[in-house]
Design a protein around this motif. Structure first.
Motif, mmCIF file in Angstrom:
data_model
loop_
_atom_site.group_PDB
_atom_site.id
_atom_site.type_symbol
_atom_site.label_atom_id
_atom_site.label_comp_id
_atom_site.label_asym_id
_atom_site.label_seq_id
_atom_site.Cartn_x
_atom_site.Cartn_y
_atom_site.Cartn_z
ATOM 1 N N GLN A 152 -1.532 0.102 -11.932
ATOM 2 C CA GLN A 152 -1.774 1.282 -11.108
ATOM 3 C C GLN A 152 -0.636 1.477 -10.130
ATOM 4 N N PRO A 153 -0.423 2.730 -9.689
ATOM 5 C CA PRO A 153 0.604 2.985 -8.680
ATOM 6 C C PRO A 153 0.119 2.589 -7.299
ATOM 7 N N ALA A 154 1.053 2.189 -6.452
ATOM 8 C CA ALA A 154 0.732 1.969 -5.048
ATOM 9 C C ALA A 154 0.456 3.315 -4.385
ATOM 10 N N HIS A 200 -6.591 -0.800 0.193
ATOM 11 C CA HIS A 200 -7.251 -0.245 1.380
ATOM 12 C C HIS A 200 -6.619 1.117 1.672
ATOM 13 N N PRO A 201 -7.402 2.104 2.154
ATOM 14 C CA PRO A 201 -6.837 3.442 2.379
ATOM 15 C C PRO A 201 -5.704 3.483 3.394
ATOM 16 N N SER A 202 -5.586 2.481 4.249
ATOM 17 C CA SER A 202 -4.452 2.432 5.175
ATOM 18 C C SER A 202 -3.145 2.154 4.458
ATOM 19 N N GLY A 203 -3.226 1.630 3.225
ATOM 20 C CA GLY A 203 -2.027 1.248 2.493
ATOM 21 C C GLY A 203 -1.429 -0.063 2.935
ATOM 22 N N ARG A 204 -2.086 -0.794 3.836
ATOM 23 C CA ARG A 204 -1.531 -2.039 4.368
ATOM 24 C C ARG A 204 -2.092 -3.281 3.694
ATOM 25 N N PHE A 205 -3.226 -3.138 2.988
ATOM 26 C CA PHE A 205 -3.862 -4.297 2.362
ATOM 27 C C PHE A 205 -4.302 -3.943 0.939
ATOM 28 N N ALA A 206 -4.392 -4.975 0.125
ATOM 29 C CA ALA A 206 -4.890 -4.828 -1.241
ATOM 30 C C ALA A 206 -5.853 -5.966 -1.520
ATOM 31 N N TYR A 207 -6.851 -5.688 -2.363
ATOM 32 C CA TYR A 207 -7.882 -6.667 -2.680
ATOM 33 C C TYR A 207 -7.877 -6.912 -4.191
ATOM 34 N N VAL A 208 -7.776 -8.176 -4.587
ATOM 35 C CA VAL A 208 -7.733 -8.546 -5.998
ATOM 36 C C VAL A 208 -9.020 -9.286 -6.337
ATOM 37 N N VAL A 209 -9.810 -8.739 -7.268
ATOM 38 C CA VAL A 209 -11.012 -9.437 -7.712
ATOM 39 C C VAL A 209 -10.612 -10.362 -8.855
ATOM 40 N N CYS A 219 -4.745 -9.392 0.270
ATOM 41 C CA CYS A 219 -3.282 -9.447 0.336
ATOM 42 C C CYS A 219 -2.763 -8.406 1.318
ATOM 43 N N ARG A 220 -1.648 -8.736 1.962
ATOM 44 C CA ARG A 220 -0.936 -7.745 2.767
ATOM 45 C C ARG A 220 0.075 -7.030 1.878
ATOM 46 N N TRP A 221 0.101 -5.708 1.965
ATOM 47 C CA TRP A 221 1.007 -4.908 1.158
ATOM 48 C C TRP A 221 2.027 -4.217 2.052
ATOM 49 N N ASP A 222 3.305 -4.377 1.739
ATOM 50 C CA ASP A 222 4.393 -3.716 2.460
ATOM 51 C C ASP A 222 4.995 -2.683 1.523
ATOM 52 N N ALA A 223 4.710 -1.406 1.792
ATOM 53 C CA ALA A 223 5.167 -0.344 0.921
ATOM 54 C C ALA A 223 6.670 -0.124 0.993
#
Length: 343
Positions: A152-154, A200-209, A219-223
């Motif tokens: 999926q796209p960021a 997350h809608p803020s674009g700062r975090f991602a969750y991996v199941v 996870c912390r995401w740095d765009a």
């Protein structure tokens, strides 16, 4: 995607297990209840679906050993083929739209394939590029080879992420000249078996199941530079499962306050409060999924839809806006249901 002022949902299913193929349904604007309109069984095992941004075209993988992707015009609700199917890697389990392409995650071949889109939303006759994953994991036999499970796209654009169950990793890629190109690979805990990722809608975090251990990795995401950093891992169940749990789907509330997961071996939905702006997850509770073997979940307009594969139904739940807990409000029969998209 309105037809006479109504929204529609599309349900994928496994035809090899008796499923009807792709099912179109009307969505009640007040309750979210589904009413079946029709569908098509022309594509074998359309296990995962995605809608174009304007809601006029539906894309489906064919999760067969050969692997393919197809496009359908859905202006009037019922899917109508839009050109022929295009071969991709073996056993595709997920697809997403990005930069004029459909990308598929090919579980069987451990690859990500890019297929260009025509101006009318149909598919070009051949894939333009494939990225083959490499590696393995400690879980035998599930991790002997790569198994790309999702792509999926960021949310900010510029990056693609592919989740690989077989290599315990998430790959961050770009699409260059129609070809997926690996930029970095992020290792998760060995043996965790990552399946799907949601931002997350803020674009700062991602969750991996994780499928091979009943957990979610925050996870912390740095765009800016496409960096994903694992922070914590949270159990999806309040106690140890009796057997293999097999978590599957994950969804995030549009306001970022809640995260939901489905667990097939326990037939439950788990509810998490996303605290500290989304940086931590706190398990609020679990509720029955309304069927057996919840393969995927989708959130739309305060309603949670669950595709229960083995009981052959799609259930929907009203979500409490304060607690995030779902309350079952209805169901329709869809044999071998595998996913739901709403547009």
């Amino acid at each position: 995607m309105a037809h006479g002022g109504r929204r529609h949902a599309f349900i994928g299913s496994f035809t090899a297990a008796g499923g009807p193929g792709i099912v179109a349904a009307d969505v009640d604007p007040d309750s979210g209840a589904l009413t079946v309109l029709g569908g098509t069984d022309r594509l074998p095992d359309p296990s995962f679906l995605a809608l174009s941004a304007d809601g006029r075209v539906l894309y489906a993988v064919s999760e067969t050993a050969e692997g393919a992707v197809a496009a359908y015009r859905v202006d009037g609700g019922k899917p109508e083929p839009l050109g022929g199917r295009v071969p991709v890697g073996g056993g595709p389990t997920h697809l997403a739209l990005y930069d004029g392409h459909v990308l598929t995650a090919d579980y069987g071949s451990g690859s990500v394939t890019a297929v260009p889109l025509r101006a009318d939303g149909g598919l070009a006759p051949a894939a333009s590029g494939t990225l083959r994953h490499t590696g393995s994991g400690p879980h035998s036999p599930r991790q002997q080879t790569p198994h790309a499970h999702q792509v999926q796209p960021a949310p900010s654009g510029g990056w693609l992420v592919s989740v690989d169950l077989g290599t315990d990793s998430v790959r961050v890629c770009t699409l260059d000249g129609g070809r997926p190109v690996l930029r970095r690979e992020i290792a998760l805990r060995p043996g965790s078996g990552p399946r799907h990722l949601a931002f997350h809608p803020s674009g700062r975090f991602a969750y991996v199941v994780n499928e091979l251990s009943p957990t979610v990795t925050v996870c912390r995401w740095d765009a800016a530079d496409g960096t994903l950093v694992p922070l914590t891992e949270t159990q999806v169940l309040p106690a140890a499962p009796a057997g293999d749990a097999y978590p599957s789907g994950i969804a995030v509330a549009p306001d970022g306050r809640f995260v939901w997961t489905a667990t097939r071996g326990e037939d439950v939905l788990s509810v998490f409060a996303a605290d500290a702006g989304g940086q931590t997850l706190r398990l609020v509770g679990t509720v029955p999924c309304g069927g057996h073997w919840p393969r995927a979940i989708t959130h739309a307009d305060g309603v949670l839809y669950v595709a229960n594969e083995r009981s052959g139904d799609v259930t929907w739940f009203a979500v409490d806006p304060v607690t995030g807990l779902p309350r079952r409000t209805g169901a329709i029969d869809v044999p071998a249901a595998s996913c739901v998209v709403v547009g």
